[in-house]
Structures are given as C-alpha cells and as structure tokens.
Write a protein that holds these residues in place. Structure first.
Motif, PDB file in Angstrom:
ATOM      1  N   LEU A 184       8.402 -30.549  -0.734  1.00 48.48           N
ATOM      2  CA  LEU A 184       8.123 -29.350   0.051  1.00 48.48           C
ATOM      3  C   LEU A 184       6.732 -28.779  -0.218  1.00 48.48           C
ATOM      4  N   LYS A 185       6.341 -28.827  -1.490  1.00 45.15           N
ATOM      5  CA  LYS A 185       5.116 -28.142  -1.884  1.00 45.15           C
ATOM      6  C   LYS A 185       4.041 -29.059  -2.455  1.00 45.15           C
ATOM      7  N   GLY A 186       4.416 -30.302  -2.721  1.00 45.62           N
ATOM      8  CA  GLY A 186       3.461 -31.205  -3.333  1.00 45.62           C
ATOM      9  C   GLY A 186       3.146 -30.846  -4.763  1.00 45.62           C
ATOM     10  N   ALA A 187       4.037 -30.067  -5.404  1.00 44.69           N
ATOM     11  CA  ALA A 187       3.806 -29.609  -6.766  1.00 44.69           C
ATOM     12  C   ALA A 187       4.631 -30.413  -7.749  1.00 44.69           C
ATOM     13  N   GLN A 188       4.058 -30.659  -8.921  1.00 48.87           N
ATOM     14  CA  GLN A 188       4.767 -31.346  -9.989  1.00 48.87           C
ATOM     15  C   GLN A 188       5.024 -30.338 -11.118  1.00 48.87           C
ATOM     16  N   LEU A 189       6.275 -29.875 -11.224  1.00 49.20           N
ATOM     17  CA  LEU A 189       6.633 -28.918 -12.257  1.00 49.20           C
ATOM     18  C   LEU A 189       7.096 -29.639 -13.510  1.00 49.20           C
ATOM     19  N   THR A 190       6.806 -29.055 -14.668  1.00 49.98           N
ATOM     20  CA  THR A 190       7.277 -29.626 -15.918  1.00 49.98           C
ATOM     21  C   THR A 190       8.762 -29.295 -16.111  1.00 49.98           C
ATOM     22  N   VAL A 191       9.397 -30.011 -17.018  1.00 44.86           N
ATOM     23  CA  VAL A 191      10.810 -29.750 -17.326  1.00 44.86           C
ATOM     24  C   VAL A 191      10.991 -28.307 -17.759  1.00 44.86           C
ATOM     25  N   ARG A 192      10.081 -27.808 -18.593  1.00 40.94           N
ATOM     26  CA  ARG A 192      10.190 -26.439 -19.100  1.00 40.94           C
ATOM     27  C   ARG A 192      10.021 -25.426 -17.978  1.00 40.94           C
ATOM     28  N   GLU A 193       9.120 -25.693 -17.046  1.00 39.36           N
ATOM     29  CA  GLU A 193       8.937 -24.781 -15.913  1.00 39.36           C
ATOM     30  C   GLU A 193      10.188 -24.730 -15.047  1.00 39.36           C
ATOM     31  N   LEU A 194      10.828 -25.879 -14.854  1.00 37.94           N
ATOM     32  CA  LEU A 194      12.072 -25.913 -14.085  1.00 37.94           C
ATOM     33  C   LEU A 194      13.178 -25.145 -14.799  1.00 37.94           C
ATOM     34  N   GLY A 216      19.179 -14.608 -13.316  1.00 41.43           N
ATOM     35  CA  GLY A 216      19.167 -13.206 -13.732  1.00 41.43           C
ATOM     36  C   GLY A 216      18.789 -12.967 -15.180  1.00 41.43           C
ATOM     37  N   CYS A 217      18.345 -13.991 -15.871  1.00 43.65           N
ATOM     38  CA  CYS A 217      17.976 -13.835 -17.272  1.00 43.65           C
ATOM     39  C   CYS A 217      16.635 -13.116 -17.409  1.00 43.65           C
ATOM     40  N   SER A 218      16.547 -12.206 -18.360  1.00 35.64           N
ATOM     41  CA  SER A 218      15.284 -11.564 -18.678  1.00 35.64           C
ATOM     42  C   SER A 218      14.410 -12.546 -19.454  1.00 35.64           C
ATOM     43  N   SER A 219      13.145 -12.207 -19.628  1.00 30.83           N
ATOM     44  CA  SER A 219      12.247 -13.081 -20.391  1.00 30.83           C
ATOM     45  C   SER A 219      12.759 -13.284 -21.817  1.00 30.83           C
ATOM     46  N   LYS A 220      13.338 -12.226 -22.399  1.00 32.95           N
ATOM     47  CA  LYS A 220      13.890 -12.336 -23.753  1.00 32.95           C
ATOM     48  C   LYS A 220      15.080 -13.295 -23.783  1.00 32.95           C
ATOM     49  N   GLU A 221      15.954 -13.207 -22.765  1.00 34.10           N
ATOM     50  CA  GLU A 221      17.107 -14.102 -22.711  1.00 34.10           C
ATOM     51  C   GLU A 221      16.663 -15.550 -22.536  1.00 34.10           C
ATOM     52  N   ILE A 222      15.668 -15.771 -21.665  1.00 29.09           N
ATOM     53  CA  ILE A 222      15.158 -17.126 -21.448  1.00 29.09           C
ATOM     54  C   ILE A 222      14.561 -17.676 -22.736  1.00 29.09           C
ATOM     55  N   ALA A 223      13.782 -16.842 -23.427  1.00 30.34           N
ATOM     56  CA  ALA A 223      13.161 -17.265 -24.685  1.00 30.34           C
ATOM     57  C   ALA A 223      14.215 -17.664 -25.711  1.00 30.34           C
ATOM     58  N   ARG A 224      15.295 -16.889 -25.779  1.00 26.97           N
ATOM     59  CA  ARG A 224      16.368 -17.191 -26.741  1.00 26.97           C
ATOM     60  C   ARG A 224      17.084 -18.492 -26.366  1.00 26.97           C
ATOM     61  N   VAL A 238       8.584 -15.240 -25.921  1.00 26.12           N
ATOM     62  CA  VAL A 238       8.532 -14.526 -24.645  1.00 26.12           C
ATOM     63  C   VAL A 238       7.204 -14.791 -23.947  1.00 26.12           C
ATOM     64  N   GLU A 239       6.140 -14.836 -24.708  1.00 29.04           N
ATOM     65  CA  GLU A 239       4.820 -15.093 -24.127  1.00 29.04           C
ATOM     66  C   GLU A 239       4.759 -16.478 -23.497  1.00 29.04           C
ATOM     67  N   THR A 240       5.411 -17.451 -24.123  1.00 29.67           N
ATOM     68  CA  THR A 240       5.443 -18.806 -23.552  1.00 29.67           C
ATOM     69  C   THR A 240       6.226 -18.816 -22.249  1.00 29.67           C
ATOM     70  N   VAL A 241       7.298 -18.035 -22.192  1.00 27.93           N
ATOM     71  CA  VAL A 241       8.073 -17.909 -20.953  1.00 27.93           C
ATOM     72  C   VAL A 241       7.176 -17.395 -19.840  1.00 27.93           C
ATOM     73  N   LYS A 242       6.404 -16.378 -20.140  1.00 30.36           N
ATOM     74  CA  LYS A 242       5.515 -15.788 -19.130  1.00 30.36           C
ATOM     75  C   LYS A 242       4.457 -16.784 -18.662  1.00 30.36           C
ATOM     76  N   VAL A 243       3.972 -17.602 -19.579  1.00 26.54           N
ATOM     77  CA  VAL A 243       2.972 -18.616 -19.223  1.00 26.54           C
ATOM     78  C   VAL A 243       3.591 -19.649 -18.273  1.00 26.54           C
ATOM     79  N   HIS A 244       4.820 -20.106 -18.596  1.00 31.22           N
ATOM     80  CA  HIS A 244       5.500 -21.076 -17.733  1.00 31.22           C
ATOM     81  C   HIS A 244       5.738 -20.486 -16.341  1.00 31.22           C
ATOM     82  N   LYS A 245       6.135 -19.217 -16.300  1.00 39.86           N
ATOM     83  CA  LYS A 245       6.372 -18.564 -15.011  1.00 39.86           C
ATOM     84  C   LYS A 245       5.076 -18.502 -14.202  1.00 39.86           C
TER      85      LYS A 245
END
Length: 264
Positions: A199-209, A218-226, A232-239
């Motif tokens: 659809l987008k021609g984009a290659q996402l990493t496993v972590r980004e997916l 519905g997970c917050s950045s803190k929940e995703i990090a856990r 949390v900062e790495t979560v924001k970078v992936h997003k």
C-alpha cells in the motif's frame, strides 16, 4: 446447612446442562441459565489460539437473524486488537475476566473501540476462559449495553467454577463435530508488513510493527515499553519512524492501514 429454593434451582439446571453436553442446543441452554442471574445483551463462544483465527462455536443471532458484518470484521483481523484476545495470548489462564481488568489504559480512545467495540459490544464485556492446553483457550463472552454491576461481577465470579467445568466437558463434542474448519491465521506481523509494503511502499521493522499494534490496542507509551522491555523514549522513536515511513500523522490513519492489511 439448608438450601434455598434458588440453590436447588441452580443445581437442577446444572444437572440438566450436564445431560445436554452432547446436544446441539447446549450453548443456548447455558446462556439462558446465565441470563436468569445476570443481564447481558450479546454473547459468543470462541476458541482462541495463536496459529488459527478465532473459531466460533455459537453466537447470539444478529439483527434479522443474519451474520453481523461488524463481527465478521472482527474475525477477519480486528480480533488482534481485542483486549481479551491479547490477554489470553500474553498470559494464557483459566478464569473469569472483566474488561476493566484487561483493557489497556487508552482503550476507549482507540479507533478499535470507537469503530467496533462500542457499536458491537456497546458498553461492557466479561469473559469466562477455559484453558484447554498451552495454546488453546475456550471462551464464553458476554456483552452488555450497560456496565456490569459489582453484584453481577461477584455473582459470575462465584459461579465460574461450574461454568468453566461445563465449557471443558463440552469441548470434545465441538472437536468431534465442528461447524466449520477454522482458517489459519497468517502471523499478523507478516500480514501487516506485506500489506504496508504494497500500500505504501514502506518497509517497517519488527519493532515498529510491534509498537504500532500495541498503540492501536490502546496501550500507553509506558505500557508498550513494559511489554517490549524497551524505554519510553525508544517507543517514541519507533512511533516517529513508523509514521514517517507511512506518511501518516495520526492513529486513525494507522488504523485504516491496519484494516486494509486484515482485509476487514
């Protein structure tokens, strides 16, 4: 100790259900019995596993008696965002579970909640889970247009041993005569990655997916990090990287891509 008339009626009904374990109307009888004690508006019996899409053994009739198109979307892929499905995959166990216990912090703000849950389930949901083996979970889900009360939840917790035992004893009859063979579920990462690429021609990493799916659930950045054991900062970078690759600016746009990936 003396038994009340209500106690006697309950045990009599459970006895009748045991006699009906091999009958086609077993699920209807069970749901009718529960309806005498707790008010609910919808129900479904599902088998969750990691390798197959949810298999439906029984469900309440849709409007006009036909299949519910929203529920078909759920079976086509939205189940991957279902808090109960996610919880059963992350920590498979037998028991009684309430939406408030398993829903992520921002569940009611998700597109999944707005476009599916509040329209199909409406307000609240409880689930009785019977863990059959390391991967498979047999689930009886009850949905309500009103929040379940503390008294209703307490009552369901009290009777759950009987209900879960009945679920376990019923399962062999479902396996002997399933209504339809469940469809294999392509791993969501593979499915989503292939669709995004197309659809987008984009290659996402496993972590980004991973981050994207948890965001949509519905997970917050803190929940995703856990959950992913990252900061949390790495979560924001992936997003940030994911949004940039997809050329989007909102979770609404990400959800639309997810729907296309699942064919929903």
């Amino acid at each position: 100790m003396t038994l009340s008339l209500q106690d006697i009626a309950w045990h009599r009904s459970v006895g009748q259900l045991i006699e009906a374990l091999d009958k086609p109307n077993f699920w209807t009888l069970l749901v009718r019995l529960l309806g005498q004690y707790v008010t609910f508006d919808s129900w479904v019996v599902l088998l969750f596993s990691s390798e197959l899409r949810p298999q439906v053994f029984a469900e309440c009739p849709g409007v006009g008696g036909g299949p519910d198109p929203l529920f078909q979307d759920y079976l086509n892929g939205l189940y991957l965002l279902d808090p109960f499905y996610i919880a059963s995959r992350e920590q498979a166990q037998t028991g009684f579970f309430h939406l408030a216990e398993v829903a992520p912090e921002y569940f009611e703000q998700t597109e999944y909640y707005q476009r599916y849950f509040r329209l199909n389930v409406v307000a609240d949901e409880i689930q009785l889970n019977c863990q059959l083996d390391a991967d498979r979970t047999l689930c009886l889900s009850l949905g309500s247009t009103q929040r379940f009360t503390t008294e209703q939840i307490a009552l369901l917790s009290l009777i759950q041993p009987w209900v879960i035992a009945l679920l376990r004893q019923r399962m062999p009859f479902e396996e002997l005569a399933p209504t339809q063979q469940p469809q294999p579920a392509a791993h969501w990462r593979t499915q989503l990655e292939a669709s995004v690429s197309q659809l987008k021609g984009a290659q996402l990493t496993v972590r980004e997916l991973d981050v994207g799916r948890l965001m949509l659930s519905g997970c917050s950045s803190k929940e995703i990090a856990r959950k992913l054991d990252i900061s949390v900062e790495t979560v924001k970078v992936h997003k940030k990287h994911m949004y940039s690759k997809l050329g989007i600016k909102s979770q609404s746009e990400l959800f639309s891509i997810f729907l296309q990936a699942q064919g929903a």
